[in-house]
Design an enzyme around this catalytic site. Structure first.
Site, short mmCIF file in Angstrom:
data_model
loop_
_atom_site.label_atom_id
_atom_site.label_comp_id
_atom_site.label_asym_id
_atom_site.label_seq_id
_atom_site.Cartn_x
_atom_site.Cartn_y
_atom_site.Cartn_z
N CYS A 61 8.62 -14.31 2.07
CA CYS A 61 9.59 -13.36 2.61
C CYS A 61 8.99 -12.17 3.34
CB CYS A 61 10.49 -12.86 1.47
SG CYS A 61 11.61 -14.13 0.83
N PHE A 62 7.70 -11.89 3.17
CA PHE A 62 7.12 -10.76 3.88
C PHE A 62 6.72 -11.11 5.32
CE2 PHE A 62 3.40 -12.67 1.70
CZ PHE A 62 2.55 -12.87 2.77
#
Length: 389
Positions: free
Chosen positions: A164-165
């Protein structure tokens, strides 16, 4: 004799990396969050697990998500029952889906970005492709190059299994490429498909249920370059500064493991707390050189890992509710699309700023921040400068 510095100087751009176009895409299958627990427990043959279903219903109700888009339809799941079990060996079936769907969805977003950019695709010099959905060789970057008909000597970068980053990671890499290669035009694509993570419910793996309640499918594409061509290329945001850091004492906070059963996630309950504890330090590092300490004076693009993370960040920093408006709107309409999310939020913000008659792409403000959070626990920070509308 020419020196190395004399060779290097003309290779570098003069201005900052600039986002020149944004395109997004989702599968056609739209899932309403309010009725998803009924569908999920029925399709996974788990309707007898009434207590677990009630728990999942509460998760969905608290998610602040109205709808999501998913490649996996009822028909596909019925044809692939191994995906509906909790931990059945199913990697082959999952891989067969995502190695086709990930680049296909990426192409759909890329075509929109290239159209907005207004330049011929032959001017694309670099391609960054990012996905957490499946692995193959040659990779999704190669497949997209073929699907779009890009030149065979486009310089490709494939990022798998970042999580998700990575929406922040692709921007950081695109910034370096654009600023250090004069005339470069970088096509950035994040494409995520939950076929790799979908599975039936389990009483012993509640963090897997969290993922089933949050994740959706989507792809986003950008064109990034420095020194925009006047009257042809239209800047949207400038990227001024980037950083990546591993939050201290966060090992095991978010883990993902690719196994015969697909991609499994494990989350610690304190993920929102870890993010909120470390965000202030990241902001000081990013904005102290600009003389900015009032974080209500900047625009916000934060990865919406879930409502609890956004709530704790708002509380920790004393942010006004409207600061996370674009982030919450994307979470509500699409769910958590992993790496693609922050790019959807960029698109949402610039469009809403124009619709509302504001004077910059960043909600009328000059400076802003983009945050990505994910496995590690890793935090990506990007300082953005808006453009006058």
């Amino acid at each position: 004799m020419v020196s190395v510095s004399e060779i290097r100087k003309p290779q570098r751009a003069e201005g900052p990396a600039t986002i020149l176009a944004i395109g997004t895409a989702n599968p056609a299958n739209c899932v309403e969050q309010s009725t998803y627990p009924d569908f999920y427990f029925k399709i996974t043959n788990s309707e007898h697990k009434t207590v677990l279903k009630e728990k999942f219903q509460r998760m969905c109700d608290k998610s602040m998500i109205k709808r999501r888009y998913m490649y996996l339809t009822e028909e596909i799941l019925k044809e692939n029952p191994s995906l509906c079990e909790y931990m059945a060996p199913s990697l082959d079936a999952r891989q067969d889906m995502v190695v086709v769907e990930v680049p296909r969805l990426g192409k759909e977003a890329a075509v929109k970005a290239i159209k907005e950019w207004g330049q011929p695709k032959s001017k694309i010099t670099h391609l960054i492709f990012c996905t957490t959905s499946g692995v193959d060789m040659p990779g999704a970057d190669y497949q997209l190059t073929k699907l779009l008909g890009l030149r065979p000597y486009v310089k490709r970068y494939m990022m798998y299994q970042q999580g998700c980053f990575a929406g922040g990671t692709v921007l950081r890499l695109a910034k370096d490429l654009a600023e250090n290669n004069k005339g470069a035009r970088v096509l950035v694509v994040c494409s995520e498909v939950t076929a790799v993570t979908f599975r039936g419910p389990s009483d012993t793996h509640l963090d897997s249920l969290v993922g089933q309640a949050l994740f959706g499918d989507g792809a986003a594409a950008l064109i990034v370059g420095s020194d925009p061509v006047p009257e042809i290329e239209k800047p949207i945001f400038e990227m001024v500064w980037t950083a990546q850091t591993i939050a201290p004492d966060s090992e095991g906070a978010i883990d993902g493991h690719l196994r015969e059963q697909g991609l499994t996630f494990h989350l610690l309950k304190d993920v929102p707390g870890i993010v909120s504890k470390n965000i202030d330090k990241a902001l000081v590092e990013a904005f102290k050189p600009l003389g900015i300490s009032d974080y209500n004076s900047i625009f916000w693009i934060a990865h919406p890992g879930g409502p609890a993370i956004l709530d704790q960040v708002e509380q920790k920093l004393g942010l006004k509710p409207e600061k996370m408006r674009a982030t919450r709107e994307v979470l509500s309409e699409y769910g958590n699309m992993s790496s693609a999310c922050v790019l959807f939020i960029l698109d949402q913000m610039r469009k809403k700023s124009t619709q509302d008659g504001l004077n910059t792409t960043g909600e009328g403000l000059e400076w802003g921040v983009l945050f990505g959070f994910g496995p590690g626990l890793t935090i990506e920070t990007v300082v953005l400068h808006s453009v006058a509308i």
